[in-house]
Design a protein around this motif. Structure first.
Motif, PDB file in Angstrom:
ATOM      1  N   LEU A  77      -7.359 -52.924 -25.950  1.00 55.30           N
ATOM      2  CA  LEU A  77      -7.396 -51.557 -26.456  1.00 55.30           C
ATOM      3  C   LEU A  77      -6.525 -50.698 -25.551  1.00 55.30           C
ATOM      4  O   LEU A  77      -6.753 -50.654 -24.346  1.00 55.30           O
ATOM      5  CB  LEU A  77      -8.833 -51.038 -26.482  1.00 55.30           C
ATOM      6  N   ASP A  98      -6.178 -52.311 -30.712  1.00 52.25           N
ATOM      7  CA  ASP A  98      -6.611 -50.958 -31.053  1.00 52.25           C
ATOM      8  C   ASP A  98      -5.899 -49.984 -30.121  1.00 52.25           C
ATOM      9  O   ASP A  98      -5.367 -50.381 -29.074  1.00 52.25           O
ATOM     10  CB  ASP A  98      -8.133 -50.826 -30.925  1.00 52.25           C
ATOM     11  N   ARG A 112     -15.685 -48.457 -30.418  1.00 49.56           N
ATOM     12  CA  ARG A 112     -14.551 -49.345 -30.680  1.00 49.56           C
ATOM     13  C   ARG A 112     -14.629 -50.611 -29.828  1.00 49.56           C
ATOM     14  O   ARG A 112     -14.290 -51.706 -30.290  1.00 49.56           O
ATOM     15  CB  ARG A 112     -13.237 -48.608 -30.422  1.00 49.56           C
ATOM     16  N   TRP A 183      -5.508 -54.101 -38.815  1.00 46.96           N
ATOM     17  CA  TRP A 183      -5.565 -53.432 -37.514  1.00 46.96           C
ATOM     18  C   TRP A 183      -6.986 -53.378 -36.970  1.00 46.96           C
ATOM     19  O   TRP A 183      -7.197 -53.063 -35.821  1.00 46.96           O
ATOM     20  CB  TRP A 183      -4.994 -52.023 -37.608  1.00 46.96           C
ATOM     21  N   THR A 185      -9.355 -51.275 -37.483  1.00 44.35           N
ATOM     22  CA  THR A 185      -9.740 -49.938 -37.039  1.00 44.35           C
ATOM     23  C   THR A 185      -9.525 -48.991 -38.198  1.00 44.35           C
ATOM     24  O   THR A 185      -9.093 -49.391 -39.281  1.00 44.35           O
ATOM     25  CB  THR A 185      -8.916 -49.507 -35.811  1.00 44.35           C
TER      26      THR A 185
END
Length: 228
Positions: A77, A98, A112, A183, A185
């Protein structure tokens, strides 16, 4: 206890991230430059990496590529103040899963992180060796793509998007579904990531061929088909 590597050159921010994630039950190690982070990653087992982009010694894009050489599946991330479309595209092309822009809501960050770790833990189905649609061939082991006898050179995100399109060939796929499944997300509705990557793929998959495979359905999304 799941282990997270934080890569952040601002020690105050790194310490806040470390303390907050430890309160949420994670084991956290902090690195303050890219070279230090890479050494720590090679020497330890981490389940997730949270990295800034602007770092001393080695920037976050380079670090992401190096980590991908060592461990292709560890979630990464990117957490950075760089928030332009090009920055985000560069991050995903480098292999990030992400991308969050500072300033950020810590609750969203932890949500997340939980989502990335959950997907990492989920049992994957038996691995396939290849996908074929029309004259398009994808070698899933080598991650190589050919159309007919011509090799196609794709970035990691282009490859992942194409695999999803082939897996769902003949079905109209909405932009929101691509954002969520490829993705993993949710993007702001004002962004144009999906269209940018579809255009990238069209240039490589369709431009030099008579039969076009990637089609737009206005107001609905995209479909992979060999029929007009």
């Amino acid at each position: 206890m799941q282990s997270i590597l934080i890569v952040e050159d601002d020690k105050r921010v790194a310490d806040l991230l470390k303390a907050g994630l430890e309160e949420n039950g994670y084991q956290v190690t902090a690195a303050y430059d890219g070279i230090m982070a890479l050494r720590l990653f090679r020497a330890n087992s981490f389940q997730l990496v949270v990295s800034d982009i602007v770092l001393p010694q080695m920037n976050g894009f380079e670090l992401c590529r190096e980590i991908r050489k060592i461990h292709a599946g560890v979630p990464i991330l990117m957490l950075t103040a760089l928030g332009t479309t090009n920055d985000k595209l560069d991050g995903f092309d480098a292999g990030a899963d992400d991308y969050m822009v500072k300033p950020f809501d810590f609750r969203e960050l932890t949500a997340r992180i939980r989502a990335l770790l959950k997907r990492q833990r989920e049992t994957n189905p038996a691995p396939r060796e290849s996908l074929v649609f029309a004259d398009l061939q994808i070698d899933l082991n080598r991650k190589e793509v050919r159309r007919g006898d011509i090799p196609l050179h794709l970035s990691p995100k282009e490859y992942k998007l194409l695999v999803y399109l082939v897996e769902n060939a003949g079905r109209v796929i909405a932009r929101t579904e691509i954002a969520e499944k490829v993705w993993e997300t949710h993007f702001d509705t004002g962004t144009n990531f999906i269209d940018v990557y579809i255009n990238y793929l069209r240039k490589k998959v369709d431009r030099d061929f008579d039969v076009k495979l990637i089609h737009t359905r206005p107001g609905m999304g995209f479909i992979l088909t060999d029929k007009p």
